[in-house]
Design a protein around this motif. Structure first.
Motif, PDB file in Angstrom:
ATOM      1  N   ASN A 307       4.903  28.984 -59.185  1.00 21.89           N
ATOM      2  CA  ASN A 307       4.652  27.595 -58.785  1.00 21.89           C
ATOM      3  C   ASN A 307       4.782  26.686 -60.010  1.00 21.89           C
ATOM      4  OD1 ASN A 307       4.094  25.533 -56.968  1.00 21.89           O
ATOM      5  ND2 ASN A 307       1.870  25.682 -57.248  1.00 21.89           N
ATOM      6  N   ASP A 308       5.869  26.875 -60.724  1.00 26.87           N
ATOM      7  CA  ASP A 308       6.100  26.218 -62.011  1.00 26.87           C
ATOM      8  C   ASP A 308       6.346  24.720 -61.820  1.00 26.87           C
ATOM      9  OD1 ASP A 308       7.340  25.327 -64.497  1.00 26.87           O
ATOM     10  OD2 ASP A 308       7.705  27.439 -64.953  1.00 26.87           O
ATOM     11  N   PRO A 309       5.588  23.857 -62.516  1.00 25.20           N
ATOM     12  CA  PRO A 309       5.764  22.406 -62.359  1.00 25.20           C
ATOM     13  C   PRO A 309       7.109  21.888 -62.861  1.00 25.20           C
ATOM     14  CG  PRO A 309       4.231  22.883 -64.146  1.00 25.20           C
ATOM     15  CD  PRO A 309       4.482  24.177 -63.440  1.00 25.20           C
ATOM     16  N   ARG A 310       7.852  22.692 -63.619  1.00 23.04           N
ATOM     17  CA  ARG A 310       9.177  22.265 -64.064  1.00 23.04           C
ATOM     18  C   ARG A 310      10.212  22.326 -62.951  1.00 23.04           C
ATOM     19  NH1 ARG A 310       9.000  26.172 -69.240  1.00 23.04           N
ATOM     20  NH2 ARG A 310       7.827  27.324 -67.657  1.00 23.04           N
ATOM     21  N   THR A 311       9.897  23.023 -61.875  1.00 24.36           N
ATOM     22  CA  THR A 311      10.854  23.194 -60.784  1.00 24.36           C
ATOM     23  C   THR A 311      11.378  21.857 -60.281  1.00 24.36           C
ATOM     24  OG1 THR A 311       9.685  25.205 -60.092  1.00 24.36           O
ATOM     25  CG2 THR A 311      11.232  24.249 -58.527  1.00 24.36           C
ATOM     26  N   THR A 312      10.490  20.886 -60.107  1.00 27.89           N
ATOM     27  CA  THR A 312      10.892  19.610 -59.509  1.00 27.89           C
ATOM     28  C   THR A 312      11.755  18.752 -60.427  1.00 27.89           C
ATOM     29  OG1 THR A 312       8.810  18.597 -60.229  1.00 27.89           O
ATOM     30  CG2 THR A 312       8.875  19.524 -58.017  1.00 27.89           C
ATOM     31  N   VAL A 313      11.746  19.027 -61.731  1.00 27.01           N
ATOM     32  CA  VAL A 313      12.608  18.256 -62.630  1.00 27.01           C
ATOM     33  C   VAL A 313      13.827  19.065 -63.076  1.00 27.01           C
ATOM     34  CG1 VAL A 313      10.909  16.612 -63.471  1.00 27.01           C
ATOM     35  CG2 VAL A 313      11.081  18.854 -64.565  1.00 27.01           C
ATOM     36  N   LEU A 314      13.863  20.323 -62.711  1.00 24.21           N
ATOM     37  CA  LEU A 314      15.040  21.142 -63.002  1.00 24.21           C
ATOM     38  C   LEU A 314      15.982  21.224 -61.802  1.00 24.21           C
ATOM     39  CD1 LEU A 314      13.472  24.126 -64.999  1.00 24.21           C
ATOM     40  CD2 LEU A 314      14.944  22.317 -65.893  1.00 24.21           C
ATOM     41  N   PHE A 315      15.415  21.183 -60.589  1.00 29.27           N
ATOM     42  CA  PHE A 315      16.235  21.377 -59.395  1.00 29.27           C
ATOM     43  C   PHE A 315      15.852  20.422 -58.273  1.00 29.27           C
ATOM     44  CE2 PHE A 315      16.052  25.522 -61.577  1.00 29.27           C
ATOM     45  CZ  PHE A 315      17.403  25.644 -61.874  1.00 29.27           C
ATOM     46  N   ASP A 316      16.767  20.283 -57.329  1.00 32.89           N
ATOM     47  CA  ASP A 316      16.561  19.492 -56.119  1.00 32.89           C
ATOM     48  C   ASP A 316      16.754  20.423 -54.924  1.00 32.89           C
ATOM     49  OD1 ASP A 316      16.650  16.486 -54.936  1.00 32.89           O
ATOM     50  OD2 ASP A 316      18.007  17.777 -53.796  1.00 32.89           O
ATOM     51  N   LYS A 317      15.964  20.247 -53.885  1.00 35.20           N
ATOM     52  CA  LYS A 317      16.040  21.155 -52.733  1.00 35.20           C
ATOM     53  C   LYS A 317      17.382  21.092 -52.019  1.00 35.20           C
ATOM     54  CE  LYS A 317      11.064  21.005 -51.812  1.00 35.20           C
ATOM     55  NZ  LYS A 317      10.015  20.556 -50.864  1.00 35.20           N
ATOM     56  N   PHE A 318      18.044  19.945 -52.074  1.00 33.39           N
ATOM     57  CA  PHE A 318      19.313  19.695 -51.395  1.00 33.39           C
ATOM     58  C   PHE A 318      19.107  19.754 -49.880  1.00 33.39           C
ATOM     59  CE2 PHE A 318      24.070  20.589 -50.896  1.00 33.39           C
ATOM     60  CZ  PHE A 318      24.409  19.301 -51.218  1.00 33.39           C
ATOM     61  N   GLY A 319      20.160  19.905 -49.104  1.00 34.54           N
ATOM     62  CA  GLY A 319      20.054  19.898 -47.651  1.00 34.54           C
ATOM     63  C   GLY A 319      21.414  19.657 -47.022  1.00 34.54           C
ATOM     64  N   GLU A 320      21.418  19.271 -45.753  1.00 33.17           N
ATOM     65  CA  GLU A 320      22.684  19.031 -45.067  1.00 33.17           C
ATOM     66  C   GLU A 320      22.566  17.824 -44.148  1.00 33.17           C
ATOM     67  OE1 GLU A 320      23.771  22.152 -42.268  1.00 33.17           O
ATOM     68  OE2 GLU A 320      21.747  22.966 -42.458  1.00 33.17           O
ATOM     69  N   GLN A 333      15.313  27.019 -53.044  1.00 37.97           N
ATOM     70  CA  GLN A 333      15.880  28.351 -52.880  1.00 37.97           C
ATOM     71  C   GLN A 333      17.263  28.381 -53.523  1.00 37.97           C
ATOM     72  OE1 GLN A 333      14.135  30.826 -51.465  1.00 37.97           O
ATOM     73  NE2 GLN A 333      15.709  32.380 -51.809  1.00 37.97           N
ATOM     74  N   ALA A 334      17.514  29.393 -54.338  1.00 31.56           N
ATOM     75  CA  ALA A 334      18.819  29.544 -54.980  1.00 31.56           C
ATOM     76  C   ALA A 334      19.665  30.561 -54.230  1.00 31.56           C
ATOM     77  CB  ALA A 334      18.645  29.992 -56.429  1.00 31.56           C
ATOM     78  N   MET A 335      20.974  30.393 -54.308  1.00 29.59           N
ATOM     79  CA  MET A 335      21.879  31.379 -53.718  1.00 29.59           C
ATOM     80  C   MET A 335      21.698  32.728 -54.398  1.00 29.59           C
ATOM     81  SD  MET A 335      25.604  29.617 -53.468  1.00 29.59           S
ATOM     82  CE  MET A 335      25.803  27.882 -53.100  1.00 29.59           C
ATOM     83  N   PRO A 336      21.791  33.810 -53.657  1.00 27.45           N
ATOM     84  CA  PRO A 336      21.774  35.136 -54.285  1.00 27.45           C
ATOM     85  C   PRO A 336      22.960  35.277 -55.240  1.00 27.45           C
ATOM     86  CG  PRO A 336      21.429  35.308 -51.917  1.00 27.45           C
ATOM     87  CD  PRO A 336      21.843  33.892 -52.187  1.00 27.45           C
ATOM     88  N   ILE A 337      22.748  35.907 -56.368  1.00 26.01           N
ATOM     89  CA  ILE A 337      23.819  36.074 -57.347  1.00 26.01           C
ATOM     90  C   ILE A 337      24.935  36.954 -56.801  1.00 26.01           C
ATOM     91  CG2 ILE A 337      22.821  38.111 -58.484  1.00 26.01           C
ATOM     92  CD1 ILE A 337      23.750  36.873 -61.157  1.00 26.01           C
ATOM     93  N   THR A 338      24.640  37.692 -55.749  1.00 29.78           N
ATOM     94  CA  THR A 338      25.633  38.584 -55.141  1.00 29.78           C
ATOM     95  C   THR A 338      26.586  37.858 -54.196  1.00 29.78           C
ATOM     96  OG1 THR A 338      24.022  39.099 -53.408  1.00 29.78           O
ATOM     97  CG2 THR A 338      24.134  40.602 -55.296  1.00 29.78           C
ATOM     98  N   GLN A 347      27.807  28.328 -47.172  1.00 32.20           N
ATOM     99  CA  GLN A 347      26.362  28.166 -47.008  1.00 32.20           C
ATOM    100  C   GLN A 347      25.693  27.323 -48.091  1.00 32.20           C
ATOM    101  OE1 GLN A 347      24.310  31.910 -45.933  1.00 32.20           O
ATOM    102  NE2 GLN A 347      26.327  32.896 -45.874  1.00 32.20           N
ATOM    103  N   TYR A 348      26.462  26.670 -48.945  1.00 28.36           N
ATOM    104  CA  TYR A 348      25.898  25.983 -50.111  1.00 28.36           C
ATOM    105  C   TYR A 348      24.836  24.954 -49.763  1.00 28.36           C
ATOM    106  CZ  TYR A 348      28.819  21.940 -48.969  1.00 28.36           C
ATOM    107  OH  TYR A 348      29.390  20.867 -48.342  1.00 28.36           O
ATOM    108  N   MET A 349      24.962  24.311 -48.589  1.00 32.46           N
ATOM    109  CA  MET A 349      24.027  23.241 -48.242  1.00 32.46           C
ATOM    110  C   MET A 349      22.596  23.750 -48.018  1.00 32.46           C
ATOM    111  SD  MET A 349      25.656  24.626 -45.565  1.00 32.46           S
ATOM    112  CE  MET A 349      27.194  23.703 -45.587  1.00 32.46           C
ATOM    113  N   LYS A 350      22.444  25.053 -47.876  1.00 31.64           N
ATOM    114  CA  LYS A 350      21.121  25.634 -47.646  1.00 31.64           C
ATOM    115  C   LYS A 350      20.364  25.888 -48.949  1.00 31.64           C
ATOM    116  CE  LYS A 350      22.682  28.110 -43.491  1.00 31.64           C
ATOM    117  NZ  LYS A 350      22.826  29.450 -42.862  1.00 31.64           N
ATOM    118  N   TYR A 351      21.033  25.647 -50.082  1.00 36.41           N
ATOM    119  CA  TYR A 351      20.450  26.065 -51.352  1.00 36.41           C
ATOM    120  C   TYR A 351      20.305  24.904 -52.337  1.00 36.41           C
ATOM    121  CZ  TYR A 351      21.316  30.680 -49.460  1.00 36.41           C
ATOM    122  OH  TYR A 351      21.310  31.790 -48.651  1.00 36.41           O
TER     123      TYR A 351
END
Length: 528
Positions: A307-320, A333-338, A347-351
């Motif tokens: 629950n790292d507080p840096r999450t909100t300034v490092l990433f955006d949830k995105f959407g569709e 949520q990040a895409m699986p590296i696989t 599926q990029y809009m989900k991540y």
């Protein structure tokens, strides 16, 4: 033909310097004496060294070098799962090489040396401060080249600019170069201790605005970084010198944010602010490859689980967009590296994606040379290995809090209007002491915590440092890299190979390092 090419390069170098001194730019207006523009001008050369594009957070450096190499090799940025994903770009590596050598930082420094050596003793006394500060930045950048390539031309590099004679430079031994840097940085600390800034230096210094305390702290923290990097192959020297520095802060002041978690980032850190007429950003650099999707391990395993507080300034949830309305994703949520490229495209809009305000679309993003958080992570490792557990815990917790402060500073000072609200000190304290990043476990567990959090702090913004530390420590324990089917490039390398231009133009000296010029030959400090 080689000689003719080098004459052209030198002519281009002189033209660059003349252009730099004659054009009415912000740099000239603020830092260069117009009456001196027709003669060699040490303050102007110093400003140009600091204005190197590899010190700034600008498009070309990140798009062509960091995102194509270091960010992939450390999983600090998303990359497409394709055959060429680990293949080094020779042309872009050559650009990086040129920005250091021709004319680059090294070429300009050699002209500074030549000009300085021609001065009277009285004139030298007033210009030594420029030479010392320039040397610190030169050592910083040269150490990155060593970390990337290993042996590099250094002691004989730039001979044309300094002696008017063409001499193809030998490749200096990487271990000996580190020794040169470490000795030189210790000497620079002694110089800055008794030096006084002048108005001329203040005008020319676009990095620290003539603040010699910051120059001294930067010098010592850089020395600390390099000492820790050699600690696996020369532990006795690293331990002795590092602990001497940590136990004598008066003699060796460090860039540590006064050991305060909620420190003044803009005042304390070594940041090269953009020029006032700079209006671009890393928008295209981040999205073109693409690199703007959140990396799997960093977001899904490190940030979310704490629950790292840096999450909100490092990433955006995105959407569709559905029915003409944008629907944001419910969680990060990040895409699986696989994921294959086809899966990612479908599926990029989900991540989640990189936060736009902090680093992606921010024309006020500074170049990051050194931060207090890095210094305290080094302190934490040193204390855990050679000092006390209590001191290690204090330094670690301070470093994490400073990393939070650093990224919220970038976000708050962004040119982008989409700002985040920084959590309270109580929330940050609870995160540091009660989440899964709390400083606990045996020595190896604690070193893993330090290494992982340091990697997170560097991210792709300081991609070269992230790759060096990942190779040195083996932390974090990343998930398996996707395997490429391209022969010879199935996995990430452990070093970069020399650009073909250097092999061609310096072929005789290259023979001495040819056998080591493979992507699987480790840098001397890499014994992991």
């Amino acid at each position: 033909m080689k000689k003719f090419n080098k004459i052209l390069i030198y002519g281009s170098f002189l033209l660059t310097l003349v252009s730099f001194q004659s054009c009415k730019t912000e740099l000239e207006d603020r830092y260069v004496d117009p009456e001196q523009t027709v003669t060699p001008n040490i303050p102007a050369f110093f400003t140009q060294i600091l204005n190197n594009p590899r010190l700034r957070s600008e498009y070309w450096h990140y798009r062509t070098f960091i995102f194509m190499h270091h960010a992939r090799y450390t999983q600090t940025a998303y990359f497409e799962n394709e055959n060429t994903m680990y293949q080094q770009s020779d042309s872009y590596t050559n650009d990086y090489w040129k920005d250091f050598y021709s004319p680059g930082m090294m070429g300009i420094f050699r002209v500074m040396e030549k000009t300085f050596n021609g001065l009277s003793d009285q004139e030298k006394a007033s210009k030594e401060i420029f030479m010392t500060a320039a040397k610190v930045v030169l050592y910083d950048q040269a150490s990155k080249l060593v970390d990337n390539f290993g042996d590099i031309p250094f002691s004989e590099a730039g001979s044309l600019a300094s002696t008017d004679q063409i001499k193809l430079a030998k490749f200096d031994d990487q271990k000996e170069l580190y020794n040169t840097f470490l000795i030189g940085l210790k000497e620079a600390n002694s110089f800055f201790k008794n030096a006084s800034a002048t108005n001329e230096f203040n005008r020319a210094d676009i990095l620290n605005s003539g603040n010699l305390t910051k120059w001294r702290k930067y010098t010592n923290s850089l020395r600390l970084r390099l000492l820790m990097r050699i600690s696996a192959i020369d532990e006795n020297r690293a331990k002795t010198d590092i602990m001497e520095m940590l136990n004598n802060p008066t003699e060796y002041p460090l860039l540590d944010g006064t050991n305060t978690g909620d420190y003044s980032v803009g005042t304390e850190d070594i940041l090269l602010q953009p020029l006032t007429n700079y209006t671009s950003s890393l928008l295209d650099a981040v999205r073109e490859l693409p690199s703007h999707y959140a990396p799997d391990y960093m977001l899904n395993t490190v940030l979310k689980t704490a629950n790292d507080p840096r999450t909100t300034v490092l990433f955006d949830k995105f959407g569709e967009t559905v029915g003409g309305k944008f629907i944001p994703n419910k969680e990060y949520q990040a895409m699986p590296i696989t994921f294959t490229s086809a899966q990612a495209n479908a599926q990029y809009m989900k991540y989640s994606v990189v936060d736009s305000a902090t680093a992606w679309i921010n024309n006020k993003l500074p170049g990051v040379l050194m931060t207090a958080s890095e210094t305290n992570f080094i302190k934490a490792e040193a204390q855990e290995r050679w000092g006390t557990d209590a001191a290690a815990k204090t330094a670690y917790e301070t470093a994490v809090k400073q990393s939070v402060a650093f990224y919220y500073y970038l976000n708050a000072n962004s040119s982008n209007s989409a700002k985040a609200t920084k959590p309270s000190s109580e929330v940050i304290d609870k995160f540091v002491t009660e989440s899964n990043i709390a400083f606990s476990g045996d020595k190896n567990a604690k070193l893993k915590l330090i290494g992982t959090q340091k990697w997170l702090h560097f991210g792709w913004l300081q991609g070269e440092q992230a790759w060096s530390e990942y190779r040195r420590t083996g932390y974090p324990t990343l998930p398996a890299f996707p395997v490429s089917t391209l022969n010879g490039f199935q996995r990430p390398p452990v070093r970069l190979t020399y650009p073909s231009s250097e092999i061609t133009n310096n072929s005789e000296n290259y023979q001495a390092v040819k056998s080591k010029d493979t992507r699987d030959t480790k840098i001397f400090w890499d014994v992991n």
